[in-house]
Design a protein around this motif. Structure first.
Motif, short mmCIF file in Angstrom:
data_model
loop_
_atom_site.label_atom_id
_atom_site.label_comp_id
_atom_site.label_asym_id
_atom_site.label_seq_id
_atom_site.Cartn_x
_atom_site.Cartn_y
_atom_site.Cartn_z
N GLU A 222 2.80 -5.81 4.73
CA GLU A 222 2.78 -5.44 3.30
C GLU A 222 2.93 -3.92 3.20
O GLU A 222 2.01 -3.18 2.88
N LEU A 223 4.14 -3.44 3.49
CA LEU A 223 4.39 -2.01 3.53
C LEU A 223 4.32 -1.36 2.15
O LEU A 223 3.93 -0.20 2.00
N LYS A 224 4.71 -2.10 1.14
CA LYS A 224 4.66 -1.55 -0.22
C LYS A 224 3.23 -1.20 -0.60
O LYS A 224 2.97 -0.11 -1.12
N ALA A 225 2.31 -2.12 -0.37
CA ALA A 225 0.91 -1.86 -0.68
C ALA A 225 0.35 -0.74 0.20
O ALA A 225 -0.44 0.10 -0.25
N TYR A 226 0.80 -0.71 1.47
CA TYR A 226 0.30 0.30 2.41
C TYR A 226 0.71 1.70 1.95
O TYR A 226 -0.10 2.62 1.88
N TYR A 227 2.02 1.89 1.62
CA TYR A 227 2.49 3.21 1.20
C TYR A 227 1.94 3.60 -0.17
O TYR A 227 1.74 4.80 -0.46
N SER A 228 1.66 2.60 -1.03
CA SER A 228 1.05 2.92 -2.33
C SER A 228 -0.34 3.52 -2.14
O SER A 228 -0.69 4.53 -2.78
N GLU A 229 -1.13 2.95 -1.26
CA GLU A 229 -2.47 3.46 -0.98
C GLU A 229 -2.38 4.83 -0.32
O GLU A 229 -3.13 5.75 -0.64
N LEU A 230 -1.44 4.99 0.64
CA LEU A 230 -1.33 6.25 1.39
C LEU A 230 -0.95 7.40 0.46
O LEU A 230 -1.54 8.49 0.52
N THR A 231 0.06 7.19 -0.38
CA THR A 231 0.48 8.27 -1.27
C THR A 231 -0.57 8.55 -2.36
O THR A 231 -0.69 9.70 -2.81
N LEU A 232 -1.31 7.52 -2.76
CA LEU A 232 -2.38 7.73 -3.77
C LEU A 232 -3.47 8.63 -3.20
O LEU A 232 -4.03 9.47 -3.92
N ILE A 233 -3.74 8.51 -1.89
CA ILE A 233 -4.79 9.33 -1.27
C ILE A 233 -4.38 10.81 -1.31
O ILE A 233 -5.17 11.67 -1.71
N ILE A 234 -3.14 11.12 -0.89
CA ILE A 234 -2.72 12.53 -0.87
C ILE A 234 -2.57 13.08 -2.28
O ILE A 234 -2.89 14.24 -2.57
N ARG A 235 -2.09 12.25 -3.24
CA ARG A 235 -1.93 12.71 -4.62
C ARG A 235 -3.30 13.03 -5.26
O ARG A 235 -3.44 14.02 -5.98
N LYS A 236 -4.32 12.13 -5.01
CA LYS A 236 -5.66 12.38 -5.58
C LYS A 236 -6.23 13.68 -5.04
O LYS A 236 -6.84 14.47 -5.78
N TYR A 237 -6.04 13.91 -3.74
CA TYR A 237 -6.59 15.14 -3.14
C TYR A 237 -5.92 16.37 -3.72
O TYR A 237 -6.57 17.36 -4.08
N LEU A 238 -4.58 16.33 -3.83
CA LEU A 238 -3.86 17.46 -4.42
C LEU A 238 -4.21 17.64 -5.89
O LEU A 238 -4.27 18.76 -6.40
N ASP A 239 -4.46 16.53 -6.61
CA ASP A 239 -4.80 16.60 -8.04
C ASP A 239 -6.11 17.33 -8.25
O ASP A 239 -6.27 18.06 -9.23
N GLU A 278 6.71 15.89 1.30
CA GLU A 278 7.88 15.44 0.56
C GLU A 278 8.52 14.23 1.22
O GLU A 278 8.89 13.25 0.56
N ASN A 279 8.67 14.27 2.55
CA ASN A 279 9.31 13.16 3.27
C ASN A 279 8.51 11.86 3.10
O ASN A 279 9.10 10.80 2.87
N ILE A 280 7.18 11.95 3.21
CA ILE A 280 6.37 10.72 3.10
C ILE A 280 6.40 10.18 1.68
O ILE A 280 6.50 8.96 1.46
N LEU A 281 6.37 11.06 0.66
CA LEU A 281 6.40 10.59 -0.72
C LEU A 281 7.74 9.93 -1.05
O LEU A 281 7.80 8.89 -1.73
#
Length: 553
Positions: A222-239, A278-281
């Protein structure tokens, strides 16, 4: 002795008709007595103080008739101390019933056992009255010592059931208080989400990455769910630490903002860090929108990269200034005050609602005015629900129940009547008080010529009210009979009197009762406010308690 205030003229032409009616009644009574017979007897007419008299009523009647004997204290001035079961003997179609009573008296003197009523079917029979003598017990004072009268002992009033209502009230208040504390004021244990929310942004990001490792997204592809969680973690921290619009920005907007912050020397991010983010997002965008499916190993590598870049961002972030720390502290204090204020408002609203519901419930059950009078207090209500006193006043005694004990009053005897009149008076309150009761007994040693004129006495009583300041007196008269059969005259109505130093007048109700016998005048006067339901209940209760010795006795 009865008084009729209407003059009745008897025509001689009616005499014959009355004689015929008389003989008809005699024949009817004779016919009835042939079927029912009532007799009474006592075992003795001479006793000592406290000894018992056995009083029997014997009835012989048809088996189809219902027989009702006297019950209660109908033998006054003697006291009934025993009432035995009816002894029944059947003889063919007739019953012989014997009712036995035990009577006594604790004062010496000569007394009369009054006539007792016996109901047989729909007819009433009266037994004969009996004279009995009660003698003192002889005491040999040479052998029996004499002692002083014991002092008056104060008797404690019964506590009543008030403590039950107090305990119930305290229980309800305690229960409501406990529920409010438990659901509103209690410091509740923090949930897992609340504990995580209290962590610093860096610790929260690290904990989120750990939980992502424990998930089974990669095992289940379930890569879609995995990358959604991963990018949410970095976005919340940057926010929270770098750019406060990171969550709603697109990938290009976020990267552009990071370059701008770097060029403005607001944050010392390396080009490599920005490029890795940028690459991961962008890879995550491809997985979510273009349905790209990168290798699992690449996904794990991206997770490690994000972990490392969070550490890099943390390293380049400037230390918070004292002003920022103070602002954070003030924010936490304001948040705590807001939370406390919300609890106070919630508690107040619930308390007010409970009071309103309680008031409404009692108003539905007992009535709105009753609840208001209970809370605010009402003089007549307190008298009605207080401890009433039943006592005898004057001689011959007037038995009456009142909300307060009547006090003896000394009344002036008219000049020239000191030797022929003996007056006693007991009262509570006065005409100008909210509530008043007066009981007068006048004993004439010499009966006035022509007997006691009750009409004149009532007129003098009304004149006495006027002397006390009453005016606009409305008067109505009717026959009054006490519960034990004594007959008198009831005078009632309304009157007004001026209130001192106020310039206004007050209207009150009044009731006067007059009873006469051969040489005794007994009077009662009651006054109470108009339009007062509690006062009306008080008056009804008093009038239903009045007992005198009936004239027939």
């Amino acid at each position: 002795m009865r008084y009729d205030f209407k003059m009745i003229s008897v025509d001689i032409s009616d005499l014959d008709l009355r004689i015929k009616r008389f003989f008809s009644i005699v024949l009817m009574l004779g016919s009835f007595f042939s079927f029912s017979q009532v007799t009474s007897s006592v075992d003795t007419t001479l006793i000592k103080i406290g000894e018992q008299i056995t009083y029997k009523i014997q009835v012989e009647t048809d088996t189809t008739n219902l027989v009702v004997f006297s019950e209660g204290q109908t033998f006054s001035p003697l006291e009934m101390i025993a009432s035995l079961d009816i002894d029944t003997t059947k003889n063919e179609d007739r019953y012989q019933l014997i009712k036995t009573y035990g009577l006594t008296q604790f004062d010496s003197g000569v007394y009369t056992i009054p006539r007792q009523k016996v109901l047989i079917g729909d007819q009433t029979f009266l037994t004969d009255s009996v004279r009995v003598e009660v003698k003192n017990v002889a005491v040999d004072t040479t052998k029996q010592g004499l002692y002083d009268i014991k002092p008056i002992v104060e008797v404690q009033k019964k506590s009543g059931d008030w403590w039950k209502y107090l305990l119930l009230t305290l229980f309800i208040i305690g229960l409501v208080g406990f529920l409010m504390y438990w659901f509103i004021w209690r410091q509740k244990p923090l949930t897992e989400e609340e504990k995580i929310a209290l962590l610093p942004p860096y610790d929260r990001a690290k904990l989120a990455l750990k939980k992502l490792d424990e998930s089974h997204y990669l095992e289940q592809s379930e890569l879609k769910a995995y990358y959604s969680e991963l990018t949410l973690i970095i976005r919340k921290y940057l926010d929270e630490k770098v750019y406060d619009h990171s969550l709603e920005s697109t990938t290009d907007e976020l990267i552009a903002r990071l370059h701008l912050l770097k060029e403005g020397n607001q944050i010392e991010l390396s080009q490599e860090t920005i490029k890795n983010i940028e690459n991961i997002l962008k890879r995550a965008d491809l997985v979510k929108f273009a349905r790209s499916a990168p290798d699992t190993a690449l996904a794990e590598l991206d997770r490690k990269t994000i972990d490392a870049e969070i550490d890099h961002v943390r390293e380049v972030l400037p230390e918070p200034t004292e002003e920022e720390k103070l602002m954070d502290e003030k924010y936490r204090e304001a948040l705590a005050k807001k939370k406390k204020r919300r609890k106070i408002i919630t508690t107040t609203v619930i308390s007010i609602l409970l009071l309103i519901m309680t008031f409404a419930g009692f108003s539905i059950k007992y009535g709105f005015n009753y609840v208001v009078d209970t809370l605010m207090g009402h003089d007549s209500k307190e008298l009605l629900e207080g401890n009433w006193v039943s006592s005898q006043y004057g001689y011959p005694p007037v038995t009456i129940s009142t909300p307060r004990v009547l006090k003896r009053m000394e009344l002036p005897v008219p000049e020239g009547n000191n030797a022929s009149v003996n007056m006693t008076s007991f009262s509570y309150g006065s005409l100008k008080d909210d509530f008043s009761i007066t009981v007068n007994t006048t004993f004439f040693n010499q009966v006035p010529e022509g007997g006691i004129n009750i009409e004149k006495i009532i007129e003098e009583s009304l004149n006495g009210l006027e002397d006390q300041g009453a005016k606009d007196i409305v008067t109505l008269n009717e026959k009054f009979t006490t519960p034990n059969g004594a007959e008198g005259v009831k005078t009632y109505g309304t009157l007004r009197f001026d209130v001192s130093n106020t310039g206004r007048s007050v209207e009150v109700n009044y009731i006067m009762l007059h009873f006469t016998s051969e040489n005794v005048l007994q009077q009662m006067m009651l006054s109470y406010p108009t339009n007062d339901t509690y006062a009306e209940k008080i008056i009804d209760r008093i009038l239903n308690s009045v007992e005198l010795k009936p004239e027939s006795e």
